[in-house]
Design a protein around this motif. Structure first.
Motif, PDB file in Angstrom:
ATOM      1  N   ILE A  15       4.136   1.163   7.219  1.00  0.00           N
ATOM      2  CA  ILE A  15       3.674   1.976   6.086  1.00  0.00           C
ATOM      3  C   ILE A  15       2.188   1.742   5.842  1.00  0.00           C
ATOM      4  O   ILE A  15       1.437   2.690   5.635  1.00  0.00           O
ATOM      5  N   ALA A  16       1.758   0.486   5.883  1.00  0.00           N
ATOM      6  CA  ALA A  16       0.345   0.164   5.648  1.00  0.00           C
ATOM      7  C   ALA A  16      -0.551   0.883   6.665  1.00  0.00           C
ATOM      8  O   ALA A  16      -1.582   1.438   6.297  1.00  0.00           O
ATOM      9  N   ARG A  17      -0.146   0.869   7.925  1.00  0.00           N
ATOM     10  CA  ARG A  17      -0.939   1.576   8.948  1.00  0.00           C
ATOM     11  C   ARG A  17      -0.911   3.086   8.705  1.00  0.00           C
ATOM     12  O   ARG A  17      -1.930   3.750   8.834  1.00  0.00           O
ATOM     13  N   SER A  18       0.252   3.596   8.347  1.00  0.00           N
ATOM     14  CA  SER A  18       0.399   5.034   8.159  1.00  0.00           C
ATOM     15  C   SER A  18      -0.468   5.571   7.015  1.00  0.00           C
ATOM     16  O   SER A  18      -1.088   6.619   7.147  1.00  0.00           O
ATOM     17  N   ILE A  19      -0.503   4.839   5.885  1.00  0.00           N
ATOM     18  CA  ILE A  19      -1.295   5.315   4.747  1.00  0.00           C
ATOM     19  C   ILE A  19      -2.681   4.673   4.704  1.00  0.00           C
ATOM     20  O   ILE A  19      -3.437   4.907   3.771  1.00  0.00           O
ATOM     21  N   GLU A  20      -2.981   3.866   5.732  1.00  0.00           N
ATOM     22  CA  GLU A  20      -4.303   3.251   5.911  1.00  0.00           C
ATOM     23  C   GLU A  20      -4.717   2.407   4.702  1.00  0.00           C
ATOM     24  O   GLU A  20      -5.780   2.598   4.115  1.00  0.00           O
ATOM     25  N   VAL A  21      -3.830   1.465   4.349  1.00  0.00           N
ATOM     26  CA  VAL A  21      -4.068   0.557   3.231  1.00  0.00           C
ATOM     27  C   VAL A  21      -3.723  -0.847   3.690  1.00  0.00           C
ATOM     28  O   VAL A  21      -2.829  -1.043   4.524  1.00  0.00           O
ATOM     29  N   ASN A  22      -4.409  -1.830   3.140  1.00  0.00           N
ATOM     30  CA  ASN A  22      -4.168  -3.232   3.447  1.00  0.00           C
ATOM     31  C   ASN A  22      -2.696  -3.573   3.197  1.00  0.00           C
ATOM     32  O   ASN A  22      -2.131  -3.199   2.175  1.00  0.00           O
ATOM     33  N   GLN A  23      -2.084  -4.318   4.122  1.00  0.00           N
ATOM     34  CA  GLN A  23      -0.661  -4.630   4.027  1.00  0.00           C
ATOM     35  C   GLN A  23      -0.315  -5.437   2.773  1.00  0.00           C
ATOM     36  O   GLN A  23       0.758  -5.248   2.193  1.00  0.00           O
ATOM     37  N   SER A  24      -1.197  -6.306   2.314  1.00  0.00           N
ATOM     38  CA  SER A  24      -0.884  -7.082   1.101  1.00  0.00           C
ATOM     39  C   SER A  24      -0.752  -6.171  -0.110  1.00  0.00           C
ATOM     40  O   SER A  24       0.095  -6.404  -0.984  1.00  0.00           O
ATOM     41  N   ARG A  25      -1.544  -5.115  -0.182  1.00  0.00           N
ATOM     42  CA  ARG A  25      -1.431  -4.157  -1.285  1.00  0.00           C
ATOM     43  C   ARG A  25      -0.124  -3.386  -1.193  1.00  0.00           C
ATOM     44  O   ARG A  25       0.541  -3.136  -2.203  1.00  0.00           O
ATOM     45  N   VAL A  26       0.266  -3.014   0.022  1.00  0.00           N
ATOM     46  CA  VAL A  26       1.533  -2.318   0.231  1.00  0.00           C
ATOM     47  C   VAL A  26       2.688  -3.236  -0.163  1.00  0.00           C
ATOM     48  O   VAL A  26       3.619  -2.820  -0.851  1.00  0.00           O
ATOM     49  N   ASN A  27       2.620  -4.501   0.246  1.00  0.00           N
ATOM     50  CA  ASN A  27       3.692  -5.452  -0.068  1.00  0.00           C
ATOM     51  C   ASN A  27       3.872  -5.625  -1.577  1.00  0.00           C
ATOM     52  O   ASN A  27       5.000  -5.780  -2.054  1.00  0.00           O
ATOM     53  N   HIS A  28       2.777  -5.607  -2.320  1.00  0.00           N
ATOM     54  CA  HIS A  28       2.862  -5.708  -3.785  1.00  0.00           C
ATOM     55  C   HIS A  28       3.715  -4.568  -4.339  1.00  0.00           C
ATOM     56  O   HIS A  28       4.617  -4.778  -5.153  1.00  0.00           O
ATOM     57  N   HIS A  29       3.441  -3.362  -3.910  1.00  0.00           N
ATOM     58  CA  HIS A  29       4.187  -2.201  -4.399  1.00  0.00           C
ATOM     59  C   HIS A  29       5.624  -2.201  -3.866  1.00  0.00           C
ATOM     60  O   HIS A  29       6.544  -1.794  -4.588  1.00  0.00           O
ATOM     61  N   ILE A  30       5.811  -2.655  -2.643  1.00  0.00           N
ATOM     62  CA  ILE A  30       7.162  -2.761  -2.075  1.00  0.00           C
ATOM     63  C   ILE A  30       8.012  -3.702  -2.934  1.00  0.00           C
ATOM     64  O   ILE A  30       9.172  -3.401  -3.234  1.00  0.00           O
ATOM     65  N   ARG A  31       7.442  -4.830  -3.357  1.00  0.00           N
ATOM     66  CA  ARG A  31       8.182  -5.761  -4.226  1.00  0.00           C
ATOM     67  C   ARG A  31       8.609  -5.065  -5.513  1.00  0.00           C
ATOM     68  O   ARG A  31       9.741  -5.228  -5.964  1.00  0.00           O
ATOM     69  N   ASN A  32       7.710  -4.290  -6.118  1.00  0.00           N
ATOM     70  CA  ASN A  32       8.060  -3.554  -7.336  1.00  0.00           C
ATOM     71  C   ASN A  32       9.167  -2.540  -7.076  1.00  0.00           C
ATOM     72  O   ASN A  32      10.064  -2.365  -7.906  1.00  0.00           O
ATOM     73  N   LEU A  33       9.108  -1.859  -5.949  1.00  0.00           N
ATOM     74  CA  LEU A  33      10.126  -0.868  -5.605  1.00  0.00           C
ATOM     75  C   LEU A  33      11.479  -1.537  -5.364  1.00  0.00           C
ATOM     76  O   LEU A  33      12.525  -1.002  -5.749  1.00  0.00           O
ATOM     77  N   ILE A  34      11.453  -2.714  -4.765  1.00  0.00           N
ATOM     78  CA  ILE A  34      12.690  -3.473  -4.552  1.00  0.00           C
ATOM     79  C   ILE A  34      13.232  -3.964  -5.885  1.00  0.00           C
ATOM     80  O   ILE A  34      14.422  -3.834  -6.174  1.00  0.00           O
ATOM     81  N   ASN A  35      12.352  -4.529  -6.725  1.00  0.00           N
ATOM     82  CA  ASN A  35      12.781  -5.043  -8.030  1.00  0.00           C
ATOM     83  C   ASN A  35      13.351  -3.953  -8.928  1.00  0.00           C
ATOM     84  O   ASN A  35      14.198  -4.213  -9.771  1.00  0.00           O
ATOM     85  N   SER A  36      12.893  -2.721  -8.752  1.00  0.00           N
ATOM     86  CA  SER A  36      13.408  -1.612  -9.561  1.00  0.00           C
ATOM     87  C   SER A  36      14.791  -1.178  -9.094  1.00  0.00           C
ATOM     88  O   SER A  36      15.511  -0.516  -9.828  1.00  0.00           O
ATOM     89  N   GLY A  37      15.140  -1.520  -7.854  1.00  0.00           N
ATOM     90  CA  GLY A  37      16.421  -1.104  -7.301  1.00  0.00           C
ATOM     91  C   GLY A  37      16.344   0.189  -6.505  1.00  0.00           C
ATOM     92  O   GLY A  37      17.357   0.697  -6.036  1.00  0.00           O
ATOM     93  N   LEU A  38      15.148   0.727  -6.333  1.00  0.00           N
ATOM     94  CA  LEU A  38      14.989   1.992  -5.611  1.00  0.00           C
ATOM     95  C   LEU A  38      15.126   1.808  -4.103  1.00  0.00           C
ATOM     96  O   LEU A  38      15.730   2.630  -3.421  1.00  0.00           O
ATOM     97  N   ILE A  39      14.552   0.742  -3.589  1.00  0.00           N
ATOM     98  CA  ILE A  39      14.647   0.472  -2.157  1.00  0.00           C
ATOM     99  C   ILE A  39      15.174  -0.939  -1.949  1.00  0.00           C
ATOM    100  O   ILE A  39      15.238  -1.734  -2.885  1.00  0.00           O
ATOM    101  N   TYR A  40      15.542  -1.231  -0.718  1.00  0.00           N
ATOM    102  CA  TYR A  40      15.963  -2.588  -0.382  1.00  0.00           C
ATOM    103  C   TYR A  40      15.434  -2.938   1.000  1.00  0.00           C
ATOM    104  O   TYR A  40      15.068  -2.065   1.790  1.00  0.00           O
ATOM    105  N   ARG A  41      15.390  -4.234   1.249  1.00  0.00           N
ATOM    106  CA  ARG A  41      14.910  -4.742   2.535  1.00  0.00           C
ATOM    107  C   ARG A  41      16.094  -5.390   3.242  1.00  0.00           C
ATOM    108  O   ARG A  41      16.846  -6.150   2.636  1.00  0.00           O
ATOM    109  N   GLU A  42      16.238  -5.060   4.517  1.00  0.00           N
ATOM    110  CA  GLU A  42      17.282  -5.666   5.329  1.00  0.00           C
ATOM    111  C   GLU A  42      16.719  -5.919   6.720  1.00  0.00           C
ATOM    112  O   GLU A  42      16.260  -4.977   7.379  1.00  0.00           O
ATOM    113  N   LYS A  43      16.746  -7.166   7.135  1.00  0.00           N
ATOM    114  CA  LYS A  43      16.218  -7.548   8.455  1.00  0.00           C
ATOM    115  C   LYS A  43      14.834  -6.966   8.695  1.00  0.00           C
ATOM    116  O   LYS A  43      14.577  -6.311   9.691  1.00  0.00           O
TER     117      LYS A  43
END
Length: 136
Positions: free
Chosen positions: A64-92
């Motif tokens: 995703i970071a490469r696709s939207i051309e953004v630093n991976q740490s910034r993407v990971n911050h938002h991914i954590r929020n999306l996971i915490n909200s229950g919208l997405i989940y991480r598996e393997k």
């Protein structure tokens, strides 16, 4: 892990445009904070949906970071929020929309909120009883 479901009552976009609809969706769940001036949460959700629609087997935060051309740490911050909200989940190390679609994810989040409200109501009733407050 605690789940935080935020609901913001916002007027729906007047025109039907995919990016605006996704921005409204993210804003309505409080996923786009005031500091998210670049609407990264919206970009991440849109990119994740596009990649899932293209039948990508495994979508990761670095893809995703490469696709939207953004630093991976910034993407990971938002991914954590999306996971915490229950919208997405991480598996393997892969990222997925809960239930396989946005509609299914919202339905699951609704069930989560109903369970939370049920627990709150039960404890509130116990507190009322202990305090001697009557329910009308």
């Amino acid at each position: 892990m605690p789940q935080q479901i935020i609901l913001v009552n916002l007027e729906k976009p007047r025109e039907k445009r995919l990016e605006e609809d996704i921005r409204w969706f993210c804003d309505s769940f409080g996923l786009s904070s005031g500091r998210d001036t670049e609407n990264l949460a919206t970009q991440i959700v849109l990119d994740l949906l596009q990649q899932l629609a293209e039948n990508q087997d495994k979508i990761s935060s670095d893809i995703i970071a490469r696709s939207i051309e953004v630093n991976q740490s910034r993407v990971n911050h938002h991914i954590r929020n999306l996971i915490n909200s229950g919208l997405i989940y991480r598996e393997k190390r892969g990222l997925y929309i809960r239930g396989g679609s946005l509609k299914a994810a919202v339905q699951e989040m609704r069930k989560d909120s109903e369970r939370i409200f049920q627990e709150l109501e039960e404890i509130a009733e116990e507190i009322d009883e202990q305090m001697g407050l009557k329910n009308r």
